[in-house]
Write a protein that holds these residues in place. Structure first.
Motif, PDB file in Angstrom:
ATOM      1  N   ILE B  67       2.991   5.971  -2.727  1.00 50.52           N
ATOM      2  CA  ILE B  67       3.735   6.683  -3.769  1.00 50.52           C
ATOM      3  C   ILE B  67       5.100   6.022  -3.870  1.00 50.52           C
ATOM      4  O   ILE B  67       5.821   5.934  -2.885  1.00 50.52           O
ATOM      5  CB  ILE B  67       3.903   8.172  -3.416  1.00 50.52           C
ATOM      6  CG1 ILE B  67       2.527   8.827  -3.265  1.00 50.52           C
ATOM      7  CG2 ILE B  67       4.722   8.885  -4.487  1.00 50.52           C
ATOM      8  CD1 ILE B  67       2.571  10.192  -2.677  1.00 50.52           C
ATOM      9  N   LEU B  68       5.413   5.518  -5.049  1.00 51.74           N
ATOM     10  CA  LEU B  68       6.683   4.814  -5.204  1.00 51.74           C
ATOM     11  C   LEU B  68       7.714   5.752  -5.806  1.00 51.74           C
ATOM     12  O   LEU B  68       7.932   5.782  -7.013  1.00 51.74           O
ATOM     13  CB  LEU B  68       6.514   3.571  -6.080  1.00 51.74           C
ATOM     14  CG  LEU B  68       5.760   2.414  -5.449  1.00 51.74           C
ATOM     15  CD1 LEU B  68       5.733   1.243  -6.399  1.00 51.74           C
ATOM     16  CD2 LEU B  68       6.387   1.998  -4.129  1.00 51.74           C
ATOM     17  N   ALA B  69       8.350   6.559  -4.950  1.00 54.52           N
ATOM     18  CA  ALA B  69       9.455   7.407  -5.418  1.00 54.52           C
ATOM     19  C   ALA B  69      10.743   6.642  -5.160  1.00 54.52           C
ATOM     20  O   ALA B  69      10.960   6.142  -4.068  1.00 54.52           O
ATOM     21  CB  ALA B  69       9.455   8.729  -4.671  1.00 54.52           C
ATOM     22  N   THR B  77       8.588  -1.669  -0.909  1.00 58.22           N
ATOM     23  CA  THR B  77       7.686  -2.092  -1.967  1.00 58.22           C
ATOM     24  C   THR B  77       6.817  -3.263  -1.524  1.00 58.22           C
ATOM     25  O   THR B  77       6.042  -3.790  -2.302  1.00 58.22           O
ATOM     26  CB  THR B  77       8.470  -2.503  -3.218  1.00 58.22           C
ATOM     27  OG1 THR B  77       9.544  -3.337  -2.807  1.00 58.22           O
ATOM     28  CG2 THR B  77       8.998  -1.301  -3.952  1.00 58.22           C
ATOM     29  N   ASP B  78       6.931  -3.653  -0.256  1.00 53.57           N
ATOM     30  CA  ASP B  78       6.087  -4.720   0.268  1.00 53.57           C
ATOM     31  C   ASP B  78       4.667  -4.170   0.471  1.00 53.57           C
ATOM     32  O   ASP B  78       4.475  -3.193   1.197  1.00 53.57           O
ATOM     33  CB  ASP B  78       6.691  -5.200   1.601  1.00 53.57           C
ATOM     34  CG  ASP B  78       5.796  -6.218   2.278  1.00 53.57           C
ATOM     35  OD1 ASP B  78       4.938  -6.791   1.579  1.00 53.57           O
ATOM     36  OD2 ASP B  78       5.948  -6.418   3.487  1.00 53.57           O
ATOM     37  N   PRO B  79       3.661  -4.762  -0.178  1.00 54.05           N
ATOM     38  CA  PRO B  79       2.291  -4.215  -0.090  1.00 54.05           C
ATOM     39  C   PRO B  79       1.800  -4.072   1.349  1.00 54.05           C
ATOM     40  O   PRO B  79       0.987  -3.201   1.646  1.00 54.05           O
ATOM     41  CB  PRO B  79       1.452  -5.239  -0.843  1.00 54.05           C
ATOM     42  CG  PRO B  79       2.393  -6.054  -1.624  1.00 54.05           C
ATOM     43  CD  PRO B  79       3.742  -5.951  -1.012  1.00 54.05           C
ATOM     44  N   ALA B  80       2.316  -4.897   2.253  1.00 52.69           N
ATOM     45  CA  ALA B  80       1.831  -4.838   3.630  1.00 52.69           C
ATOM     46  C   ALA B  80       2.226  -3.543   4.316  1.00 52.69           C
ATOM     47  O   ALA B  80       1.632  -3.180   5.324  1.00 52.69           O
ATOM     48  CB  ALA B  80       2.368  -6.030   4.413  1.00 52.69           C
ATOM     49  N   THR B  81       3.218  -2.828   3.786  1.00 52.07           N
ATOM     50  CA  THR B  81       3.659  -1.593   4.438  1.00 52.07           C
ATOM     51  C   THR B  81       3.137  -0.350   3.725  1.00 52.07           C
ATOM     52  O   THR B  81       3.551   0.758   4.015  1.00 52.07           O
ATOM     53  CB  THR B  81       5.192  -1.527   4.474  1.00 52.07           C
ATOM     54  OG1 THR B  81       5.658  -1.498   3.118  1.00 52.07           O
ATOM     55  CG2 THR B  81       5.787  -2.719   5.187  1.00 52.07           C
ATOM     56  N   ILE B  82       2.232  -0.543   2.766  1.00 49.28           N
ATOM     57  CA  ILE B  82       1.724   0.599   1.998  1.00 49.28           C
ATOM     58  C   ILE B  82       0.200   0.612   2.095  1.00 49.28           C
ATOM     59  O   ILE B  82      -0.439  -0.442   2.022  1.00 49.28           O
ATOM     60  CB  ILE B  82       2.149   0.500   0.518  1.00 49.28           C
ATOM     61  CG1 ILE B  82       3.672   0.509   0.417  1.00 49.28           C
ATOM     62  CG2 ILE B  82       1.561   1.636  -0.292  1.00 49.28           C
ATOM     63  CD1 ILE B  82       4.178   0.152  -0.940  1.00 49.28           C
TER      64      ILE B  82
END
Lengths: 496, 131
Positions: B67-69, B77-82
């Motif tokens: 969830i990008l709040a 916003t690094d994909p590796a952390t989501i």
């Protein structure tokens, strides 16, 4: 509007199915016209797309304007425009030929039959146009579930046949889904074109190999390749005739198309045919399938069951021809997708008409059938000749390419299986022609002279059947153009 | 491979082992069981196994929800952390598919019971043979 054809061809039958289900309460009489108009519109859109592809080459449609690989893309090229047109034509002609039978078989449930029919067509068209591996699974299940329901609507043992179909079909679809999952695991994409770009870097990867084999096993199950054919004979022979002549031409052929799509356009050609030693076992599987199904067809005592086994042998033709791996064999396989859909429709329409008029399609009931139902039997003769492979019917030409491809590849077993199966088909069909033509005279001394009263089906049933039978010959005569203009462009240049 | 290597193979990739075992349970149920409802349960276990496989490949240790709040997630916003949300969304569709299949299968089972008075496959085949 023609720019939106790729989406409309899936969306309009889908929406029409919902509308028909509601109209069934409000205005039952409007359901059939709406279904016919929708299917005719689909055929028009499919033909329009085929024309556009032939004139100006393949094109893509991005659903919701999301560019791939984020959004779902519908990819129209020579291969699927051809198959789509054939399937849309089959669906329309079948509804025109069998709505009377449907009205009699389903009585007050007939409008739900139309809704399921449209849903089935929406799924089939979607499978053919989609360029997204997961989207294909969803559409495959839309087709399958409406197919299960359609088969289950039949009488007698149909529910049990349909449940067994569900079990086999679900295992097949689950395997395909698992294969897609493996591919997603290593590539991070579901778009077919994107997969084809990423996969060449992953040739040595065991997950990719596993994905290929698992997905192919699932597809083999769905297309009823021997020995995974168990669901087909019962599902096809227990369902009622309008359903049978819809799902028999569409289901297995669409799955063969998916196999072609996956092996040529998702996995790179040199992976499917080079790195993986899959082609040779697949050809042997096809040889076994053809021989076993032909032998089993010999022992059947009713026309629909016999045709169901002939159908399984035909699946072997296409699978074997495709995995020969040369241009000629592949041309034969793709041509046979179209031709077999037309042949199967023609044969099952004749069987449906026989069953409606004679209330039975066992070989015994066919005595004197040529005198009782001359037009229907004439259509069956054309379908039979095409399945045997007699020129100028279309069955001859695809078999010609298949045998040519097998000779070029040195696959003598496949050549033998094709010839064997043609001979068996000749025996099967000429036995029926003999019963239908000569039996009444032979049987009259057993005390039960067969009924020879004229019992032909009404003209509204006969006309679409005659169109289909003529279509077999026309397709045969047009073979040269279909091959040079469409199929040649559908096969990647890497295949020689 | 050493013993530790084998143990590592099982422990580190336990999600795959779970899905493989569940899938085999499902297939076994569909093939071996003679009761139609048990077969349907096996079918559902098979489908669930694949759903679990998809969901398990999306997770990452210590990753955030997708969830990008802006006020909390601006630095992540690094994909590796989501966690990858796509497999979850795909599986929503697969769940719907499996529910629809289950619905059709159970409806057919009711019809089968009405016709034969039993759901045991062997008894149904006996009835069909004697009919």
């Amino acid at each position: 509007m023609s720019a939106h054809f790729p989406a409309l061809i899936v969306v309009s039958p889908l929406m029409a199915a919902m509308v028909v289900a509601i109209l069934a309460w409000v205005r039952p009489g409007a359901c059939l016209p709406l279904a016919v108009v929708t299917l005719a519109g689909s055929l028009w859109a499919a033909a329009g797309m085929l024309w556009r592809v032939v004139v100006s080459g393949p094109f893509a449609y991005h659903l919701g304007n999301w560019p791939p690989p984020i959004g779902i893309a519908y990819q129209i090229d020579h291969l699927n425009a051809l198959v789509l047109t054939a399937m849309a034509a089959v669906a329309l002609v079948n509804l025109l030929a069998t709505w009377r039978h449907a009205r009699r078989d389903f009585a007050e449930r007939v409008n739900y039959f139309y809704a399921l029919y449209l849903l089935f067509c929406a799924g089939t068209y979607g499978i053919i146009v989609t360029g997204d591996a997961f989207n294909l699974f969803v559409l495959l299940e839309i087709t399958s579930i409406s197919g299960y329901a359609l088969v289950g609507m039949g009488k007698r043992d149909a529910a049990l046949a349909s449940l067994n179909y569900i079990f086999m079909g679900t295992i097949g679809a689950s395997f395909y889904l698992l294969g897609v999952g493996y591919l997603y695991l290593v590539t991070g994409t579901l778009n077919m074109a994107d997969l084809a770009m990423i996969l060449p870097r992953l040739y040595g990867n065991k997950v990719v190999t596993a994905a290929f084999i698992i997905a192919m096993t699932g597809l083999f199950m769905k297309m009823a390749l021997f020995p995974l054919h168990g669901w087909l004979p019962n599902a096809y022979s227990e369902s009622s005739s309008p359903v049978r002549s819809l799902i028999a031409p569409l289901t297995t052929k669409t799955m063969v198309y998916v196999m072609v799509r996956v092996a040529l356009y998702v996995f790179p050609v040199d992976f499917s045919f080079g790195h993986l030693a899959f082609a040779q076992p697949a050809v042997w599987l096809a040889v076994t399938s053809i021989v076993a199904a032909s032998l089993m067809a010999l022992s059947q005592t009713s026309l629909k069951r016999m045709l169901a086994y002939v159908l399984i042998a035909e699946v072997g033709y296409m699978v074997g021809g495709f995995w020969l791996g040369n241009r000629m064999g592949m041309t034969g396989a793709i041509l046979h997708i179209v031709n077999d859909a037309a042949m199967t429709l023609c044969a099952f329409l004749a069987v449906g008409s026989l069953r409606q008029q004679l209330a039975d399609d066992s070989f015994k009931a066919l005595r004197g059938a040529f005198r009782r139902m001359p037009w229907t039997m004439a259509v069956l003769v054309v379908a039979g000749l095409s399945m045997i492979g007699v020129p100028p019917t279309c069955g001859f030409f695809s078999k010609w390419y298949l045998i040519g491809g097998a000779l070029a590849a040195g696959q003598w077993a496949f050549v033998g299986a094709l010839i064997f199966s043609s001979l068996i088909n000749a025996v099967l069909f000429f036995r029926i022609f003999e019963i239908g033509f000569f039996e009444p005279f032979a049987a009259s001394d057993h005390g039960h002279p067969p009924d020879l009263a004229y019992a032909e089906a009404p003209a509204t049933v006969i006309a679409p059947m005659l169109v289909t039978a003529a279509g077999l010959v026309v397709l045969g005569l047009l073979t040269g153009r279909i091959v040079t203009r469409i199929i040649d462009a559908a096969i990647p240049a890497a295949i020689l | 491979m050493t013993a530790a290597g084998y143990i590592n193979l099982i422990i580190a990739k336990y999600n795959y082992w779970i899905y493989i075992v569940l899938m085999c349970v499902g297939l076994w149920g569909m093939i071996v069981k003679r009761n139609l409802v048990k077969k349907i349960i096996g079918m559902n276990i098979l489908q669930t196994a694949i759903i679990l496989f998809y969901v398990s490949i999306a997770t990452k240790k210590g990753a955030a929800l997708p969830i990008l709040a802006h006020h909390i997630g601006a630095h992540r916003t690094d994909p590796a952390t989501i966690i990858n949300p796509l497999p979850h969304v795909l599986m929503l569709t697969a769940i719907v598919v499996s529910v629809a299949t289950l619905g059709v299968a159970l409806a057919l089972t009711i019809n089968i019971y009405k016709r034969y008075g039993t759901l045991e496959e062997d008894e149904i085949h006996d009835l069909m043979r004697n009919a």
